[in-house]
Design an enzyme around this catalytic site. Structure first.
Site, mmCIF file in Angstrom:
data_model
loop_
_atom_site.group_PDB
_atom_site.id
_atom_site.type_symbol
_atom_site.label_atom_id
_atom_site.label_comp_id
_atom_site.label_asym_id
_atom_site.label_seq_id
_atom_site.Cartn_x
_atom_site.Cartn_y
_atom_site.Cartn_z
ATOM 1 N N GLU A 48 -3.800 56.527 52.946
ATOM 2 C CA GLU A 48 -3.166 55.542 52.066
ATOM 3 C C GLU A 48 -4.125 55.204 50.928
ATOM 4 O O GLU A 48 -5.224 54.700 51.164
ATOM 5 C CB GLU A 48 -2.815 54.274 52.845
ATOM 6 C CG GLU A 48 -2.263 53.152 51.983
ATOM 7 C CD GLU A 48 -2.206 51.824 52.718
ATOM 8 O OE1 GLU A 48 -2.277 50.778 52.033
ATOM 9 O OE2 GLU A 48 -2.089 51.821 53.960
ATOM 10 N N THR A 77 -0.610 48.758 48.862
ATOM 11 C CA THR A 77 -0.729 47.535 48.070
ATOM 12 C C THR A 77 0.349 47.499 46.982
ATOM 13 O O THR A 77 0.109 47.031 45.865
ATOM 14 C CB THR A 77 -2.133 47.366 47.465
ATOM 15 O OG1 THR A 77 -3.118 47.905 48.352
ATOM 16 C CG2 THR A 77 -2.457 45.888 47.274
ATOM 17 N N LYS A 137 4.090 46.823 59.424
ATOM 18 C CA LYS A 137 2.639 46.686 59.525
ATOM 19 C C LYS A 137 2.285 45.277 59.985
ATOM 20 O O LYS A 137 2.573 44.303 59.282
ATOM 21 C CB LYS A 137 1.993 46.987 58.165
ATOM 22 C CG LYS A 137 0.480 46.889 58.180
ATOM 23 C CD LYS A 137 -0.139 47.409 56.892
ATOM 24 C CE LYS A 137 0.013 46.471 55.734
ATOM 25 N NZ LYS A 137 -0.862 46.849 54.593
#
Length: 218
Positions: A48, A77, A137
């Site tokens: 990521e 993000t 998450k």
């Protein structure tokens, strides 16, 4: 769109197989190449890249061309629709956000790109799952224990969770044993490599995490 009617996208195959996402926050996007070269060679199947690193989206097509056949490369993000659209246009294999925003989840789902949104409370996590998240998450995971997976599975038996935030190698093993779909790790694996640290040590840590998270694949 609800969880009862949608055809849910799942986390990418290599991410699911290795059960490990490595979050790389680098000083600049030009630092990615040397880090990914080591990680992917060591067996990391999912990386990521964060939008807090300047130049991530501009660098992404190059990274996909170089590493995309060997690993899933996601963008994290992501916090608004403009960022989401830009990451999709750049070719991200999957998307990650630290927040629960069902509009982002729905937009990613409609674009055919798996998204893993973040949350901590049952309300946040279920809302994201119901909106079509590929997995949710648990963030920051260091604020709860791995037993949280069992707690969530009581009312939400099918929910796929990925803990993130302070997950070290022993924590990864514990979370996966509790039923997490994968774990998201950063500092405990990367160490000081993104700041010019020893790449040999990075390789060793990567090998150790790969073996701990998916021992049947080594």
């Amino acid at each position: 769109m609800t969880g009862d009617t949608l055809t849910r996208l799942t986390i990418p195959v290599r991410t699911a197989a290795t059960k490990l996402i490595v979050v790389v926050r680098a000083p600049a996007a030009t630092d990615y190449d040397r880090i990914l070269d080591v990680l992917i060679d060591a067996g990391i199947g999912s990386v990521e890249l964060t939008l807090t690193t300047p130049g991530t989206l501009e660098r992404l097509p190059h990274l996909l061309n170089r590493f995309g056949d060997s690993a899933d490369i996601g963008v994290g993000t992501v916090t608004d629709v403009k960022q989401l659209a830009a990451a999709i246009d750049a070719g991200a294999h999957y998307l990650v956000t630290p927040i629960t925003d069902t509009h982002l989840v729905d937009a990613a789902h409609r674009a055919g790109v798996p998204m893993v949104p973040g949350g901590l409370t049952p309300t946040e996590l279920f809302a994201a799952w119901q909106a079509g998240a590929a997995a949710v998450k648990i963030f920051p995971a260091n604020q709860v224990g791995a037993g949280y997976v069992k707690d969530l599975r009581g009312p939400f038996p099918d929910i796929a969770v990925v803990p993130s935030g302070g997950v070290d190698i022993q924590g990864a093993v514990t979370w996966l044993a509790a039923g997490a779909a994968a774990v998201s790790v950063g500092g405990p694996l990367l160490g000081d490599a993104v700041r010019g640290g020893d790449l040999g040590a990075l390789r060793e840590r990567a090998h150790a995490f790969v073996a701990a998270c998916a021992p049947d694949t080594t």
